[in-house]
Design an enzyme around this catalytic site. Sequence first.
Site, PDB file in Angstrom:
ATOM      1  N   LYS A  57      67.395  55.148   0.033  1.00  0.00           N
ATOM      2  CA  LYS A  57      66.646  54.051   0.668  1.00  0.00           C
ATOM      3  C   LYS A  57      67.016  53.980   2.160  1.00  0.00           C
ATOM      4  O   LYS A  57      67.981  54.628   2.591  1.00  0.00           O
ATOM      5  CB  LYS A  57      66.949  52.752  -0.051  1.00  0.00           C
ATOM      6  CG  LYS A  57      68.377  52.278   0.089  1.00  0.00           C
ATOM      7  CD  LYS A  57      68.670  51.122  -0.864  1.00  0.00           C
ATOM      8  CE  LYS A  57      70.078  50.602  -0.625  1.00  0.00           C
ATOM      9  NZ  LYS A  57      70.596  49.816  -1.728  1.00  0.00           N
ATOM     10  N   ARG A 156      69.461  38.284  -7.808  1.00  0.00           N
ATOM     11  CA  ARG A 156      68.438  38.798  -6.913  1.00  0.00           C
ATOM     12  C   ARG A 156      67.230  39.143  -7.781  1.00  0.00           C
ATOM     13  O   ARG A 156      66.208  38.499  -7.703  1.00  0.00           O
ATOM     14  CB  ARG A 156      68.968  40.012  -6.144  1.00  0.00           C
ATOM     15  CG  ARG A 156      68.004  40.499  -5.076  1.00  0.00           C
ATOM     16  CD  ARG A 156      68.608  41.565  -4.184  1.00  0.00           C
ATOM     17  NE  ARG A 156      68.846  42.821  -4.908  1.00  0.00           N
ATOM     18  CZ  ARG A 156      69.289  43.930  -4.314  1.00  0.00           C
ATOM     19  NH1 ARG A 156      69.536  43.943  -3.015  1.00  0.00           N
ATOM     20  NH2 ARG A 156      69.479  45.036  -5.010  1.00  0.00           N
ATOM     21  N   TYR A 297      71.820  45.251  35.303  1.00  0.00           N
ATOM     22  CA  TYR A 297      71.259  43.893  35.329  1.00  0.00           C
ATOM     23  C   TYR A 297      72.353  42.844  35.433  1.00  0.00           C
ATOM     24  O   TYR A 297      73.401  42.961  34.776  1.00  0.00           O
ATOM     25  CB  TYR A 297      70.513  43.614  34.024  1.00  0.00           C
ATOM     26  CG  TYR A 297      69.182  44.328  33.878  1.00  0.00           C
ATOM     27  CD1 TYR A 297      68.107  44.033  34.730  1.00  0.00           C
ATOM     28  CD2 TYR A 297      68.992  45.268  32.871  1.00  0.00           C
ATOM     29  CE1 TYR A 297      66.894  44.678  34.577  1.00  0.00           C
ATOM     30  CE2 TYR A 297      67.782  45.909  32.709  1.00  0.00           C
ATOM     31  CZ  TYR A 297      66.731  45.612  33.571  1.00  0.00           C
ATOM     32  OH  TYR A 297      65.529  46.237  33.405  1.00  0.00           O
ATOM     33  N   MET A 345      67.446  48.675  27.620  1.00  0.00           N
ATOM     34  CA  MET A 345      66.551  49.163  26.560  1.00  0.00           C
ATOM     35  C   MET A 345      66.678  50.666  26.350  1.00  0.00           C
ATOM     36  O   MET A 345      66.779  51.138  25.227  1.00  0.00           O
ATOM     37  CB  MET A 345      65.102  48.795  26.881  1.00  0.00           C
ATOM     38  CG  MET A 345      64.145  49.104  25.758  1.00  0.00           C
ATOM     39  SD  MET A 345      62.451  48.739  26.202  1.00  0.00           S
ATOM     40  CE  MET A 345      62.441  46.961  26.244  1.00  0.00           C
TER      41      MET A 345
END
EC number: 5.1.1.1
Length: 405
Positions: A57, A156, A297, A345
């Site tokens: 998964k 669950r 920044y 980013m």
Amino acid sequence: MKKQSAASTEDPNYRLENKYLMTHTSRLEISRSAYRKNIRFIRNQIGSSPIISAVIKGNAYGHGIENIVPIAEEAGIRHFSAFSTDEARRVKNSSRKGSQIMIMGMLHTEDLPWIIENEISFYCFEFDRLKQAIQQAKVMNKVARIHIEVETGFHRTGFEWQEKEALAKLLLNNAEHIQLSGLCTHFAGAESIANYLRVKKQIEQYHTFKNWFVENEINFASYHTACSAASLSFPETIMDMVRIGIVQYGFWPSQETYMSKFPELAAGKKNPLKRLISWKSSIMSIKEVAMGQFVGYGTTYMAPRKMKIALVPIGYCHGFSRMLSNLGRVLINGKRVPVVGNVTMNSISIDVTDLKGVQKGDEVVIIGKQKSNEITVASFSETTQQVNYELLTRLPSDIPRQIVY
Ligand SMILES: *Cc1c(COP(=O)(O)O)cnc(C)c1O
């Protein structure tokens, strides 16, 4: 770039890699030999008879389903556990004939024809899905391969104790359209001693269910409960099959699981698990910054001296967390060097002032080894509180993966 071997041409990610490797800003290497070692270790732990189902998964915990399936098959794995139908399809498309696929979580009713047709087994934890599966199997005049998940305390998914009679009736009345592939449950945190009593109770409740079904002449082809941590710390949970996720990728489920195994590991006490993944990029540019100037920044980092700053083209869009601003480390020229300023980013700034001969294009290791130094995924987690599982699965699927020895 030329394709590397006959086998690799069948692997969609090889094509992706060959086409885009040079245009991407970083790459992930995945080690085949490390995988084999991890499987050998888990096999050693569980004994020779249980089936190892490789849990793939989360894009195979970030490694890429299409990469891991063939590597796993080479290592003798023939059973794969997916969370959902889309993952099961990807396993189907990258696996050899005869490998078995199991869906543990989500499927849409519309997926059932494909699932049943392809003999993929799946969890049933509620009447809705079970009835739909029976209905579809009837329409197709086929057999649905189901695993009954029972509620043992995870809360669950899973059939409740008071639902067992109705469940048994449905199973017996539709026996010709269902194959009882498994009776299963999942533990609520077998990687931590804090959950010891809860897990012990779950094991007990599972056996209560199992015995009840046996007494009522409902027999399952396999009984399976254990994930990686349970296989290592609760050996009584190892039955016909174990569902192994994190350990196959070379990580301990938790530091605690590692520590509890430590005393019984072979002499030399080397970590038997080997990380498959390495993450590499290269220096995009280098610039000098005068003392007193801010880097990047904002004002989170002021140069305390005249500095040399290397820009590395990976950032939070690639899964390098912003939390690693002024905290992260990478390897350049075999040395551990710090991230300065904010992670942006698409890039990070690295202080390379003290590195001799550092050049544009030099290799940067974000995860992995360089000369005698190493940055592990765990060392990220310590600075950001991210667990291995989360960091791995946040690695974007479009970073090219390259299979290495
Ligand atoms: C994810 C998962 C596993 C594997 O867990 P690991 O801790 O990675 O070994 C096993 N069973 C189920 C139901 C799961 O969801």
